[in-house]
Design a protein around this motif. Sequence first.
Motif, PDB file in Angstrom:
ATOM      1  N   TYR A  71       0.851  -1.202   0.000  1.00  0.00           N
ATOM      2  CA  TYR A  71       0.000   0.000   0.000  1.00  0.00           C
ATOM      3  C   TYR A  71       0.884   1.249   0.000  1.00  0.00           C
ATOM      4  N   LYS A  72       1.891   1.264   0.843  1.00  0.00           N
ATOM      5  CA  LYS A  72       2.797   2.414   0.890  1.00  0.00           C
ATOM      6  C   LYS A  72       3.494   2.610  -0.451  1.00  0.00           C
ATOM      7  N   PRO A  79      -1.361   3.669   5.456  1.00  0.00           N
ATOM      8  CA  PRO A  79      -2.646   4.183   5.924  1.00  0.00           C
ATOM      9  C   PRO A  79      -2.519   4.710   7.363  1.00  0.00           C
ATOM     10  N   GLU A  80      -3.323   5.676   7.674  1.00  0.00           N
ATOM     11  CA  GLU A  80      -3.265   6.269   9.011  1.00  0.00           C
ATOM     12  C   GLU A  80      -3.670   5.246  10.066  1.00  0.00           C
ATOM     13  N   GLY A  81      -2.887   5.166  11.137  1.00  0.00           N
ATOM     14  CA  GLY A  81      -3.235   4.333  12.281  1.00  0.00           C
ATOM     15  C   GLY A  81      -2.799   2.889  12.201  1.00  0.00           C
ATOM     16  N   VAL A  82      -2.057   2.495  11.149  1.00  0.00           N
ATOM     17  CA  VAL A  82      -1.591   1.111  11.040  1.00  0.00           C
ATOM     18  C   VAL A  82      -0.095   1.049  11.334  1.00  0.00           C
ATOM     19  N   LEU A 108      -7.170  -2.492   3.723  1.00  0.00           N
ATOM     20  CA  LEU A 108      -5.850  -2.205   4.277  1.00  0.00           C
ATOM     21  C   LEU A 108      -5.816  -0.869   5.007  1.00  0.00           C
ATOM     22  N   GLU A 109      -6.810  -0.030   4.794  1.00  0.00           N
ATOM     23  CA  GLU A 109      -6.890   1.244   5.508  1.00  0.00           C
ATOM     24  C   GLU A 109      -7.526   1.109   6.885  1.00  0.00           C
ATOM     25  N   GLU A 110      -8.091  -0.070   7.166  1.00  0.00           N
ATOM     26  CA  GLU A 110      -8.641  -0.312   8.502  1.00  0.00           C
ATOM     27  C   GLU A 110      -7.501  -0.392   9.520  1.00  0.00           C
ATOM     28  N   PRO A 111      -7.681   0.186  10.710  1.00  0.00           N
ATOM     29  CA  PRO A 111      -6.589   0.176  11.684  1.00  0.00           C
ATOM     30  C   PRO A 111      -6.274  -1.195  12.267  1.00  0.00           C
ATOM     31  N   GLU A 112      -7.205  -2.134  12.163  1.00  0.00           N
ATOM     32  CA  GLU A 112      -6.967  -3.488  12.655  1.00  0.00           C
ATOM     33  C   GLU A 112      -7.050  -4.470  11.489  1.00  0.00           C
ATOM     34  N   ILE A 154      -5.666 -15.089   5.190  1.00  0.00           N
ATOM     35  CA  ILE A 154      -5.107 -14.029   4.364  1.00  0.00           C
ATOM     36  C   ILE A 154      -6.186 -13.380   3.503  1.00  0.00           C
ATOM     37  N   ALA A 155      -7.133 -14.155   3.008  1.00  0.00           N
ATOM     38  CA  ALA A 155      -8.209 -13.586   2.199  1.00  0.00           C
ATOM     39  C   ALA A 155      -8.984 -12.534   2.966  1.00  0.00           C
ATOM     40  N   VAL A 156      -9.323 -12.837   4.237  1.00  0.00           N
ATOM     41  CA  VAL A 156     -10.212 -11.943   4.991  1.00  0.00           C
ATOM     42  C   VAL A 156      -9.527 -10.666   5.460  1.00  0.00           C
ATOM     43  N   LEU A 157      -8.246 -10.506   5.154  1.00  0.00           N
ATOM     44  CA  LEU A 157      -7.615  -9.211   5.411  1.00  0.00           C
ATOM     45  C   LEU A 157      -8.320  -8.111   4.629  1.00  0.00           C
TER      46      LEU A 157
END
Length: 302
Positions: A71-72, A79-82, A108-112, A154-157
Motif C-alpha cells: 500500500y505504501k 494508511p493512518e493508524g496502522v 488495508l486502511e482499517e486500523p486493525e 489471508i483472504a479476509v484481510l
Amino acid sequence: MDNYSSRVAGLFAGGAAAEAAAIAEENTEISTGTQLSLYVADGLLEVLEWAAQGQAADPPAAIWLALLRWYKNRYGAFPEGVPAAPDRWIDHYEFYPGDVDAATKTGLEEPEMGLVHKPHGLDATGADALMRAAPLGMLPQLDAEWVTTMSRQIAVLTHAEWVTPTAYSLLVHHLIGGKTLLEAVTEVLEWLDTTDDGAPLASRIRLSLGEGIQPPSTAADVLAAAIAAVADTLEEAVAPEQLYATAVTKAVNATGHTQATALVAGQLAGALLGNTAVGTPSKLKNYPMVEDAIDRWIKVTT
C-alpha cells in the motif's frame, strides 16, 4: 533447475507476463495481481527467515504488514493508524498504478487486520484476494490443511469471500507437488464439496470444464475460467511454450475480467509446464523484481 524450482519460476514469471499481456499486447508494466502475489510471497519469506533464526512469527500478521508495505509503495504512505513496517528488498521497486479492488484499498486502511471472525470486505466480489493467493500453496513442506487454514486468514484481510482464493491456493499446492491439472482440480472439487459455501464454486468450475469459458466478472468466475482455459489448452499436442501462450490467449479472449483471468491462467500454466515454457519475459519493466523473488523463494524454501 530441478522440477520444484522450475514450477516456482514458471508460476511467478508466467503470471507476471500473462497479466501484463492482458492489459495491452505491448504492455511492459507489472500490475496489481503480480504485485500483490509477490508481497504475499515476501511476507511468507520473512516468516521463514525469522524461523531460521530461531524466532517465531505469525504468518497472517507478517503478510498483513507486507500488504501494508505494498500500500505504501502504491499510494506513497502507510494508511493512518496502522503499523509502519520497515522496508524490505521489494519496496525499492517502483510500481505501476494499475486498477485495484476498492475492497483491497479500504481493507488495508482499517486500523486493525481482518480476521476470520471479523473479516473486511463483507460485500467484496473482486479478484484481488484470488490474484494474491498462489504463494500460500507454494511451500513444499506444508500440508493441504495448513494451506486452506492460512489462505482463509489471508483472504479476509480485505475480502470476506474466502472460498475462492483458498481453493486456488489449494490448487497451486497440488500442482507444485507434481499432480496433473485434472488430479489437482479433482482434489479441489472434493474439498469444495465438503466445505461450507463451497458448492457454488464447485458448480462454476464443473460448468466451465464441461461447457466452455464464460466471461468472468467475480473472483469465482475468474478461477473457473482460468482453469478451463488451461484445461482446454492441454489437450493440444504442441510444444510447452505454445501451450502456455495459448492458455493465456484463451484467458484473455474470455473477455470480462481479463487481467485476473490471464494472471491465474498464466500462473497455472507456468506451474504445470515449468519455466522453460514461459521463458524470460525480459521486456517487462520490473522483471528483475520477479527474478529476485524467484531466487529468494527457491533459496529459502529448498
